[in-house]
Structures are given as structure tokens and as C-alpha cells.
Design an enzyme around this catalytic site. Structure first.
Site, short mmCIF file in Angstrom:
data_model
loop_
_atom_site.label_atom_id
_atom_site.label_comp_id
_atom_site.label_asym_id
_atom_site.label_seq_id
_atom_site.Cartn_x
_atom_site.Cartn_y
_atom_site.Cartn_z
N LYS A 163 -7.44 -0.60 11.73
CA LYS A 163 -6.81 -1.01 10.46
C LYS A 163 -5.60 -0.11 10.19
O LYS A 163 -4.55 -0.57 9.75
CB LYS A 163 -7.82 -0.93 9.31
CG LYS A 163 -7.35 -1.58 8.01
CD LYS A 163 -6.48 -0.69 7.14
CE LYS A 163 -6.05 -1.38 5.85
NZ LYS A 163 -5.16 -0.52 5.03
N HIS A 171 -2.51 10.62 0.39
CA HIS A 171 -2.53 9.24 -0.10
C HIS A 171 -2.54 9.19 -1.63
O HIS A 171 -1.78 8.45 -2.24
CB HIS A 171 -3.74 8.51 0.46
CG HIS A 171 -3.82 7.09 0.04
ND1 HIS A 171 -3.01 6.12 0.59
CD2 HIS A 171 -4.57 6.46 -0.89
CE1 HIS A 171 -3.28 4.96 0.02
NE2 HIS A 171 -4.21 5.14 -0.89
N ASP A 174 4.09 -14.46 11.88
CA ASP A 174 2.73 -14.90 11.58
C ASP A 174 1.79 -13.74 11.89
O ASP A 174 1.22 -13.65 12.98
CB ASP A 174 2.39 -16.14 12.43
CG ASP A 174 1.04 -16.73 12.07
OD1 ASP A 174 0.21 -16.01 11.48
OD2 ASP A 174 0.80 -17.90 12.40
N GLU A 208 0.83 -1.22 0.00
CA GLU A 208 0.00 0.00 0.00
C GLU A 208 0.86 1.26 0.00
O GLU A 208 1.72 1.43 0.88
CB GLU A 208 -0.91 -0.01 1.24
CG GLU A 208 -1.94 1.10 1.22
CD GLU A 208 -2.90 1.05 2.41
OE1 GLU A 208 -2.95 0.00 3.09
OE2 GLU A 208 -3.58 2.05 2.65
P1 NAD Z 1 8.76 -23.71 16.40
O1 NAD Z 1 7.84 -24.78 16.05
O2 NAD Z 1 9.90 -23.59 15.51
O3 NAD Z 1 9.24 -23.99 17.91
C1 NAD Z 1 10.24 -23.25 18.53
C2 NAD Z 1 11.34 -24.23 18.93
O4 NAD Z 1 12.51 -23.47 19.14
C3 NAD Z 1 11.02 -24.96 20.21
O5 NAD Z 1 11.26 -26.33 20.07
C4 NAD Z 1 11.99 -24.37 21.21
O6 NAD Z 1 12.41 -25.32 22.16
C5 NAD Z 1 13.13 -23.91 20.33
N1 NAD Z 1 13.90 -22.76 20.82
C6 NAD Z 1 15.21 -22.52 20.57
N2 NAD Z 1 15.60 -21.36 21.14
C7 NAD Z 1 14.53 -20.86 21.76
C8 NAD Z 1 14.31 -19.67 22.53
N3 NAD Z 1 15.29 -18.79 22.77
N4 NAD Z 1 13.07 -19.43 22.99
C9 NAD Z 1 12.05 -20.29 22.73
N5 NAD Z 1 12.20 -21.44 22.04
C10 NAD Z 1 13.43 -21.73 21.56
O7 NAD Z 1 8.05 -22.30 16.55
P2 NAD Z 1 6.78 -21.88 17.42
O8 NAD Z 1 7.10 -20.50 17.82
O9 NAD Z 1 6.40 -22.84 18.49
O10 NAD Z 1 5.59 -21.89 16.34
C11 NAD Z 1 5.48 -20.87 15.41
C12 NAD Z 1 4.89 -21.39 14.11
O11 NAD Z 1 3.62 -22.00 14.36
C13 NAD Z 1 4.64 -20.27 13.16
O12 NAD Z 1 5.14 -20.65 11.88
C14 NAD Z 1 3.10 -20.17 13.12
O13 NAD Z 1 2.68 -19.67 11.87
C15 NAD Z 1 2.70 -21.58 13.34
N6 NAD Z 1 1.33 -21.89 13.84
C16 NAD Z 1 0.45 -20.91 14.24
C17 NAD Z 1 -0.81 -21.27 14.69
C18 NAD Z 1 -1.74 -20.18 15.17
O14 NAD Z 1 -1.35 -19.04 15.31
N7 NAD Z 1 -3.04 -20.48 15.45
C19 NAD Z 1 -1.18 -22.62 14.77
C20 NAD Z 1 -0.26 -23.58 14.38
C21 NAD Z 1 1.01 -23.22 13.92
#
Ligand code: NAD
Length: 430
Positions: free
Chosen positions: A269, A382, A285, A85
Site C-alpha cells: 500500500k 505523518h 486507470d 493523503e
Molecule cells: P482507446 O480505446 O482509446 O484505444 C486506443 C486507440 O488509440 C486505438 O484505436 C489505437 O489504434 C489508437 N492509437 C493511436 N495512437 C496509438 C499509439 N501510439 N499506440 C497505441 N494505440 C494508438 O484506449 P485503450 O488504451 O484501448 O483503452 C483504455 C481505456 O479502457 C481506459 O479508459 C480504461 O479505463 C478502459 N477499460 C479498462 C478495462 C479494464 O482495465 N479491465 C476494461 C474496459 C475498459
């Protein structure tokens, strides 16, 4: 960590892309590979896309820009934004410049506590089931932590289990458990989902009921960021408007967004333009954050503004408070070549700092929007920014765009008809 010493980049918008890139390269110490990533998304190709999502057929580019002038908690920062945008980057830079005069934006955040939900149905007596769950809460928290000991090693992990009751629903009495987890520097969705799935069989055994959904809640109201900014009222003067008049208009706009959901949706928004454009650039996300922010905006039963503006003596003061589910590990933060450069430009922030920058970006964008609404109206600025798109749509070649835009600005008409006649005029003159 590289922290730019000055985000005041006067005339940044007047430079060519190459000149801007050279400036950013100097400040953020970017390598030639980093520049290639920014210029043509080198390192992010169809193979990367194929690893990231299903059914990939290509990649989808968006413009990436730098909003200037941001100072957050006393540190200057170049604020990257990925957005289609026009005027978002200009508006953010403009408002950040005003907020700078009030000493920049101050931010705080709570602990990164995310919530995982477990839905339970078909249990016996509600009071007795609650008592049993509460008696076993500590053991369930310990079990959740046993599936991700790396998180507890970092000082995070599951902290509490809360029992919530819905005695009468269309499918009978329902219990919804909340597992609260400190997810450290992750967004946390996968961490949470793994934990709630791991303890679900135990919950079923304890309640003698049926467990259905096991998933995080995007209403991350235990993981909040707050950004506050101040602008000297005198600095708001523009055109025929005095600073006091503009400040009053901003406060009146803020109150309208608080009382009227139709306005609140548009007000929010505008703020989310700043939040999302930054989150996209930082590989977050943004749908999760969007869902959380809008649910939070309706937390008292009516959808309201996410920000508040008021006058304190001779200063306009604005505050935004939003749930912020962002991470600097996991997701695409370490796998997307452009996102990696964005994190480098940001000085490799923690998840908390990243969330605070998003909120600051939202606050600045919100200020710019309501300041325009309280004065000239939104369209003047804009459409001026949008004029380049309109000129291209009318068929102007890249070398003709500037002249067509100048014609449109002269006649203050940004319609397709005006663009077509401006193009004819430009070609005639040539
Ligand atoms: P991820 O699955 O990669 O998990 C993070 C991993 O990093 C963990 O295993 C953790 O132990 C490790 N880690 C290493 N260093 C860390 C630190 N300093 N702090 C915390 N953890 C550390 O990521 P996530 O954050 O659990 O999940 C994010 C993903 O899930 C995004 O891609 C999102 O789009 C997706 N998701 C979102 C939804 C929703 O919003 N409803 C649902 C399902 C999946």
C-alpha cells in the site's frame, strides 16, 4: 520535448502555491491557460464530466502537487501527484533526494504486451480441441490484427495465441485462450476487448464449444516495469541512528514483507501511494494497475512484497517490479484539461516512460515509508503533516492554522482535544 534540467527544488515546500506554480511554469514552459487549468481545473467542467461518465452531477477536485528531486535514468523530472493523503509528496521528495545521491533511479520495461482472454466451455475432447486451436492460431492472430490495422502499422498488434487448460472446474472442462497483443502507447483495454470479441465466433466454430467471457486480463505480467535505486548507507543516518542501523532496519522490513502477507499488504500500500498518486495525476486507470500489481504480488501462491531491499557493500539497493498498464493515447489523456498539463510537465513521455516513472515513484514512496518505520515510526512525520487538517477540523480559520499547528507540534499531541485547546490558546493570545 521539454525536459527540466534540475528537479532539485530546495525549499520548494516552504514556498507559497503561487511561487511553486511560477517555478514549475518556468521549467515546463506552461502557458497562462495551463496555469488556469492547474489552479481551478479550468477547461474541466460539468459538461466535460457529462461527456466522460454517466449520471454526472459535478466534478470532484483533489490536491495536485509536485514531488521534487526525482532523477530517472539520468534525467531530472518534476513528478506530479494527485492525492488526498498528507505526507505522500513530502515522503516521495525526501526519498528521491536520497536516491539521487546513488545516481537516481534506473528503470527498464518489457514490450507493452497485454493479454486478452477468451473462455471456452462445452467443447469435445480436450486434447483434440487444443490441437485444432493451435493449428489455427496464426489465422486467429491475423484476424485479430485485421480489426485494428493502425496498431500493426505502428509495429504493434496481436502476436500470439496461447491455449490454457482447466480440465476440471465447477462448470466442467474449460479452455482459456490468451491473445497476446503489443498495444504500443495505449493502455490497451479497448483495443484488446475489440480483438477478442472479433475472433470469438471463429473460436466457437473451431472448438464446436461455447465462448463466454471475452475481455482483457489486468494481470499484465507480460508488461512489466522495473525500477532500481541505490542510496549510500552513510546517507541514511538520522537522529541517533547510524546509516548502518537504518539500512539494516530497511532490509529487515523488506524481509518481513516477503514472509508475512499481513505486512506485505501494508508495505505494498505504501508503494502504491506513490504509484497511484502519479497515475491519477497522469489520467491513468489506476484501478487496472492496482488489480495487476496485487495479483502479481501473489503470483507464486502467496501474497508478497512488490519490492526488495538489500545491502551491497556500502550501498542500500532497492528494486520494485510491477505490471504496468498505462497509455499516453486513449482514455482521458487528451481530453482532461489538467491531465494534459501534467503530460506537458512530464515532457510528453511515451507509455513506457510513464510506467517507469510510476514505478520509480512507488520505489521512492516505499523507501520513505520503511525508513520511517525502521527509525522514528510513521506517526511523527505523518501527524506533523496531517496537523493542518486537524487544525481546520477543530475550527481554525485559514489565518489561524499555522499558529495552531505550531502549538500541536510543541505539545506533540495531535488529538482533536489538543487541537481545540490550541485554538483557544491562539485566539486568547490574539
Ligand atoms: P482507446 O480505446 O482509446 O484505444 C486506443 C486507440 O488509440 C486505438 O484505436 C489505437 O489504434 C489508437 N492509437 C493511436 N495512437 C496509438 C499509439 N501510439 N499506440 C497505441 N494505440 C494508438 O484506449 P485503450 O488504451 O484501448 O483503452 C483504455 C481505456 O479502457 C481506459 O479508459 C480504461 O479505463 C478502459 N477499460 C479498462 C478495462 C479494464 O482495465 N479491465 C476494461 C474496459 C475498459
Amino acid at each position: 520535448m521539454i525536459i527540466p534540467t534540475n528537479s532539485r527544488l530546495p525549499g520548494f515546500y516552504k514556498h507559497s502555491v503561487d511561487e511553486r506554480l511560477a517555478l514549475v511554469q518556468g521549467i515546463a514552459e506552461l502557458t497562462e491557460d495551463d496555469l488556469l487549468s492547474l489552479r481551478q481545473a479550468a477547461g474541466f467542467d460539468c459538461d466535460s464530466a457529462d461527456r466522460m461518465v454517466e449520471n454526472a452531477i459535478g466534478v470532484f477536485p483533489l490536491p495536485l502537487g509536485i514531488a521534487a528531486n526525482f532523477r530517472i535514468n539520468g534525467e531530472d523530472i518534476l513528478l506530479p501527484m494527485a492525492v488526498e493523503e498528507p505526507s505522500v509528496l513530502a515522503a516521495a521528495s525526501n526519498a528521491a533526494n536520497l536516491l539521487r545521491d546513488g545516481d537516481g533511479i534506473l528503470t527498464t520495461s518489457t514490450e507493452p504486451i497485454m493479454i486478452g482472454q477468451i473462455q471456452v466451455l462445452d467443447f469435445g475432447d480436450l486434447t483434440e480441441t487444443r490441437r485444432r486451436l493451435e493449428a489455427r492460431a496464426e489465422a486467429l492472430v491475423a484476424k485479430a490484427n485485421s480489426v485494428n490495422t493502425r496498431l500493426t502499422d505502428r509495429g504493434g498488434g496481436a502476436r500470439a495465441l496461447i491455449v490454457r487448460e482447466f480440465p476440471e472446474t465447477a462448470v466442467g472442462p474449460m479452455i482459456v485462450l490468451h491473445l497476446e497483443v503489443n498495444v504500443c502507447d495505449a493502455m490497451g483495454a479497448n483495443i484488446i476487448n475489440t480483438m477478442v470479441e472479433a475472433i470469438a465466433p471463429d473460436v466457437e466454430a473451431i472448438t464446436e464449444g461455447r465462448v463466454r467471457l471475452r475481455i482483457l486480463s489486468n494481470l499484465a505480467d507480460k508488461r512489466l516495469v522495473r525500477a532500481q535505486g541505490r542510496v549510500p548507507v552513510a546517507r541514511l543516518a538520522r537522529g541517533d541512528w547510524s546509516g548502518e542501523e537504518v539500512a539494516r532496519g530497511i532490509v529487515e522490513a523488506s524481509v518481513m514483507a516477503d514472509v508475512d502477507p499481513y505486512r506485505a499488504a501494508t508495505h505494498n500500500k505504501g508503494a502504491m501511494n506513490g504509484v497511484d498518486a502519479f497515475l491519477v495525476a497522469a489520467g491513468q486507470d489506476w484501478r487496472a494497475v492496482e488489480a495487476g500489481c496485487h495479483a502479481y504480488a501473489a503470483r507464486d501462491g502467496r501474497y508478497r512484497s512488490l519490492s526488495r531491499w538489500g545491502i551491497d557493500g556500502d550501498t542500500l539497493v532497492g528494486t520494485i517490479e510491477i505490471p504496468m498498464q498505462v497509455g499516453v493515447v486513449g482514455g482521458i489523456t487528451k481530453t482532461h484539461s489538467v491531465v494534459k498539463v501534467v503530460h506537458k510537465i512530464l515532457g510528453y513521455p511515451s507509455a513506457a516512460r510513464l510506467g517507469e516513472i510510476a514505478a520509480a515513484s512507488g520505489l521512492a514512496q516505499n523507501l520513505a515509508a520503511i525508513m520511517a518505520l525502521a527509525t522514528d515510526g510513521i506517526q511523527r512525520g505523518h501527524m506533523g503533516m496531517h496537523a493542518r487538517n486537524i487544525a481546520s477540523e477543530a475550527g481554525a480559520r485559514p489565518e489561524e492554522v499555522a499558529a495552531v499547528v505550531a502549538e500541536l507540534k510543541k505539545v506533540r499531541d495531535y488529538s482533536s482535544v489538543a487541537a481545540a485547546s490550541a485554538l483557544l490558546k491562539v485566539r486568547g493570545a490574539a
